[in-house]
Design a protein around this motif. Structure first.
Motif, PDB file in Angstrom:
ATOM      1  N   VAL A  11       0.857  -1.173   0.000  1.00 24.70           N
ATOM      2  CA  VAL A  11       0.000   0.000   0.000  1.00 24.70           C
ATOM      3  C   VAL A  11       0.899   1.231   0.000  1.00 24.70           C
ATOM      4  O   VAL A  11       2.005   1.201   0.549  1.00 24.70           O
ATOM      5  CB  VAL A  11      -0.950   0.009   1.225  1.00 24.70           C
ATOM      6  CG1 VAL A  11      -0.179   0.133   2.525  1.00 24.70           C
ATOM      7  CG2 VAL A  11      -1.971   1.131   1.101  1.00 24.70           C
ATOM      8  N   VAL A  58      -5.004   0.086   6.907  1.00 23.24           N
ATOM      9  CA  VAL A  58      -4.645   1.412   6.415  1.00 23.24           C
ATOM     10  C   VAL A  58      -4.855   2.472   7.487  1.00 23.24           C
ATOM     11  O   VAL A  58      -4.040   3.393   7.636  1.00 23.24           O
ATOM     12  CB  VAL A  58      -5.456   1.756   5.149  1.00 23.24           C
ATOM     13  CG1 VAL A  58      -5.132   3.166   4.667  1.00 23.24           C
ATOM     14  CG2 VAL A  58      -5.160   0.756   4.041  1.00 23.24           C
ATOM     15  N   PRO A  74      -4.256   7.402   1.725  1.00 24.61           N
ATOM     16  CA  PRO A  74      -3.879   6.370   0.745  1.00 24.61           C
ATOM     17  C   PRO A  74      -3.728   6.963  -0.653  1.00 24.61           C
ATOM     18  O   PRO A  74      -4.477   7.854  -1.054  1.00 24.61           O
ATOM     19  CB  PRO A  74      -5.052   5.375   0.808  1.00 24.61           C
ATOM     20  CG  PRO A  74      -5.747   5.662   2.095  1.00 24.61           C
ATOM     21  CD  PRO A  74      -5.558   7.118   2.352  1.00 24.61           C
TER      22      PRO A  74
END
Length: 759
Positions: A11, A58, A74
């Motif tokens: 990520v 996240v 993100p």
């Protein structure tokens, strides 16, 4: 067992609020403390790349970044439209510019008045202190606020950075100056110049203003370079089709956004339309321009059963395509991912700066505090103690360190512009000295990037001028790249021979992927591939057939021209090699570099071009992700690779290579992914770019060596009380002057090639 790269979940977070390399180190350290997390933070791009053994939390990652004092969000899998994202980097550039202008404008009067009032106390007048305060507060307060804010944020977390030194130096210089102006008695009966060696009444406001102006200048030029860090991804995303016509089971059609297309669905591609996603042709035939994805200079004919790539353009003929890959799984999606991953890497120079900043700032702060304490214990004089401690802070302010890289880059960029070279940042330079292999893209880099007629053979009885005139007339009605080349060639031939324009054409008919027919001057003219002549039953004389086979073996495109049932001429088309290519390759070899030609074209074409320019090795028929793979394989062999390219298909390889050089006449994505830009369309500038990059790197290293050496030598003198802060400020300015003057030597850089026509 730790997960493999394929098993790891990845990520990316966009981190805002970082102001120096130490900030990136702090975020990276915080993230790596999480169980199973492996993170790298790139200060230049503001991106944190995180790998986790399982699906990442996240929100936990974002809260960890916030715990370090920064904001994060993100990074979307696909970049948003260019007009939908706020221009945060642009706002920062504009803010730094305004602050820098104010600091520089006020620095001159502050410096002049501060020195005047110290050296000539009799020049002081009632209220002189308030005049200096009025001039200084906008600089030390508003202009320097980003440093103060970052220092306060770090102090709340018990951390420090270069901003801490800058903020403390500015604050201490202003604080002591205010004390000297308002609370110290004015010196009497002394020569003003003696005050340079005595702390009584000394002012250091010019030091505060100078530190602010110099460091802001460095931050401004750094931020301006970072502003375009994400443009490459937007340029890639722009290749995607926005809408697509889906063919439903009942035979009806429906226009939908391309993002809603699903695997297995059939969609229509009209002539001139962009193919929405990777798929297989189920119906239709036509010529496909794949140059944006594969680098092929010649349009490729596709028929039922052929694989097509999203982002390519159908030149003629309608196609029905069945989607086989969509979204991130397409070839274009893979290119987006490759460029993003390559840009998220951290340069060696940046890692060095991270390590230095982790120790340099705390060491200087500790040294200043120890100096203050030691002088208080030894002499009991607050004046002497504060003066020595302030001298340590002032002389350690990293002005020279902050100027070492941006000034060299500014001078090198100016000189490079004259030579046709643009250096995007210092990360581009660190591998130039070690580069031993240069990979060159063929189409648009070594070659002109467009088809042209390189040879024409006409049967003696046909007449060259007449054949050229009629063939040019038919091809003038077509929009195919091959037709355009023949039309241009025929027009030039007509101008040279009889000055007449093309005659009228009747009964014109285009044969997608094969050629065209028409009636010119009462003759039926057929022009195109051998397959078209076979399909129409036209004869091809043995002389032309043998020549056609020979030319195609040499990598040329052979096009027959016939009249009234029989072929009478043969055109040879090729993507012509640039005039400077052979000389440029020879110069690269003269630098001790190996050369590799990398192309999406067929092997015969690649070999022909390589032999013509003298390139040692050819790797042909490679797709965009394969180009990046080839670069990685060369690096795995221990090679330090420079890549020269111009197209979208070169972007992943440019970003993956140790050094990327893009031809500015190419696409925006190639330019944004590269490290050095070759502005002039002359391949001779490539070896000069490598020489200039190496010279710039040597200058930067010399600047950094001086900046650190100066601090190591001057800090002990300041701590021993042998440097008045005023002299320390002057010495700091001289150090900065040395760095600037050393960088200015790059203006005299002279390439060894004759591509420098400026003298």
């Amino acid at each position: 067992m730790s997960p493999t790269v394929a098993e790891a979940h990845r990520v990316e977070l966009s981190v805002s609020g970082m102001t120096c390399a130490a900030c990136a180190t702090r975020v990276e350290r915080k993230l790596n403390k999480l169980d199973g997390v492996r993170a790298g933070v790139n200060y230049a791009t503001g991106v944190a790349s995180v790998e986790c053994p399982a699906e990442p939390d996240v929100e936990l990652l974002i809260s960890t970044v916030r715990g370090a004092g920064y904001e994060a969000e993100p990074v979307p899998a696909a970049p948003p439209p260019e007009d939908s994202a706020p221009d945060e980097r642009g706002d920062r550039v504009r803010d730094l510019w305004r602050r820098m202008v104010v600091a520089v404008a006020l620095f001159v009067p502050i410096c002049d008045l501060s020195i005047l009032f110290v050296v000539l106390p009799q020049a002081r007048f009632p209220g002189w202190q308030w005049l200096l305060v009025a001039l200084t507060l906008p600089v030390a307060g508003w202009a320097a606020w980003p440093f103060h804010r970052a220092a306060l944020r770090g102090a709340r977390r018990g951390a420090s950075s270069m901003d801490t030194l800058v903020s403390l130096g500015i604050t201490a210089a202003v604080g002591w100056s205010l004390y000297a102006m308002f609370f110290r008695p004015e010196p009497t009966g002394e020569s003003g110049w003696a005050l340079l060696l005595d702390p009584r009444g000394a002012l250091y406001l010019e030091v505060a203003a100078g530190v602010t102006a110099f460091v802001l200048a460095g931050r401004y030029f750094e931020a301006r370079a970072q502003r375009r860090a994400g443009d490459a991804l937007h340029a890639l995303a722009a290749l995607r089709a926005k809408d697509v016509t889906v063919l439903l089971e009942d035979g009806s059609r429906r226009d939908v956004p391309a993002a809603e297309l699903r695997v297995g669905q059939r969609f229509l591609v009209r002539p001139g339309g962009t193919i929405a996603t990777d798929g297989v042709v189920e119906d239709g035939r036509g010529a496909l321009d794949r140059s944006s994805m594969t680098g092929e200079s010649t349009p490729v004919e596709v028929v039922e059963g052929d694989v097509v790539l999203g982002g390519t353009v159908s030149l003629d003929g309608a196609l029905v395509v069945r989607a086989t890959q969509v979204g991130a799984d397409t070839r274009l999606g893979a290119m987006l991912r490759l460029v993003s991953e390559a840009q998220s890497g951290k340069a060696a120079v940046q890692r060095l700066a991270d390590r230095i900043s982790a120790y340099f700032v705390p060491a200087v702060l500790a040294g200043s505090a120890l100096t203050l304490l030691a002088w208080l214990l030894l002499t009991g004089s607050p004046d002497r103690a504060v003066t020595a401690a302030l001298a340590v802070l002032v002389i350690a302010c990293p002005c020279a360190l902050g100027l070492a890289t941006p000034t060299a880059l500014m001078v090198a960029s100016g000189r490079g512009a004259v030579l046709g070279i643009f250096i995007k940042g210092y990360q581009a330079l660190e591998s130039t000295r070690a580069v031993d292999t240069v990979v060159l893209d063929k189409t648009g880099t070594v070659t002109e990037g467009r088809m042209s007629v390189v040879e024409l053979h006409v049967l003696p009885e046909a007449g060259r001028a007449a054949v050229l005139r009629r063939a040019g007339a038919v091809e003038a009605s077509s929009e195919h790249a091959v037709a355009a080349a023949i039309t241009a060639f025929a027009g030039a031939g007509a101008d040279a021979e009889d000055g007449a324009g093309p005659p009228p054409v009747s009964s014109f008919h285009a044969r997608p992927g094969l050629g065209a027919t028409g009636v010119v001057e009462d003759r039926e003219v057929l022009i195109g591939r051998r397959a078209l002549f076979d399909a129409e039953g036209w004869s091809v004389p043995d002389e032309l057939e043998r020549l056609r086979e020979e030319w195609e073996e040499r990598g040329r495109t052979a096009v027959l021209s016939g009249e009234d049932g029989r072929a009478v001429a043969l055109f040879a088309l090729a993507d012509a090699v640039k005039p400077s290519a052979a000389r440029a390759v020879a110069e690269l070899h003269g630098l001790g570099l190996r050369t590799v030609l990398l192309t999406g074209d067929n092997a015969a074409t690649g070999r022909a071009v390589a032999e013509e320019v003298g390139i040692e090795r050819v790797i042909s028929e490679v797709l965009p992700d394969e180009k990046a793979r080839v670069v990685r394989e060369l690096r795995a062999e221990g090679r330090t690779v420079a890549m020269i390219g111009d197209g979208v298909n070169d972007a992943p390889a440019l970003a993956t290579a140790d050094l990327g050089l893009a031809v500015a006449t190419g696409t925006d994505i190639a330019i944004d992914s590269a490290d050095l830009i070759l502005v002039r369309d002359d391949l001779l500038v490539a070896p000069d770019a490598i020489r200039l990059a190496r010279a710039t790197l040597r200058t930067i290293r010399g600047n950094l060596l001086w900046a650190f050496g100066y601090n190591l030598a001057a800090l002990p003198l300041a701590a021993l009380g042998l440097l008045n802060p005023f002299i320390a400020g002057g010495t700091m300015a001289l150090s900065s002057f040395f760095v600037v003057s050393n960088s200015l030597r790059l203006r005299r850089f002279t390439p060894t090639s004759t591509s420098d026509t400026t003298g």
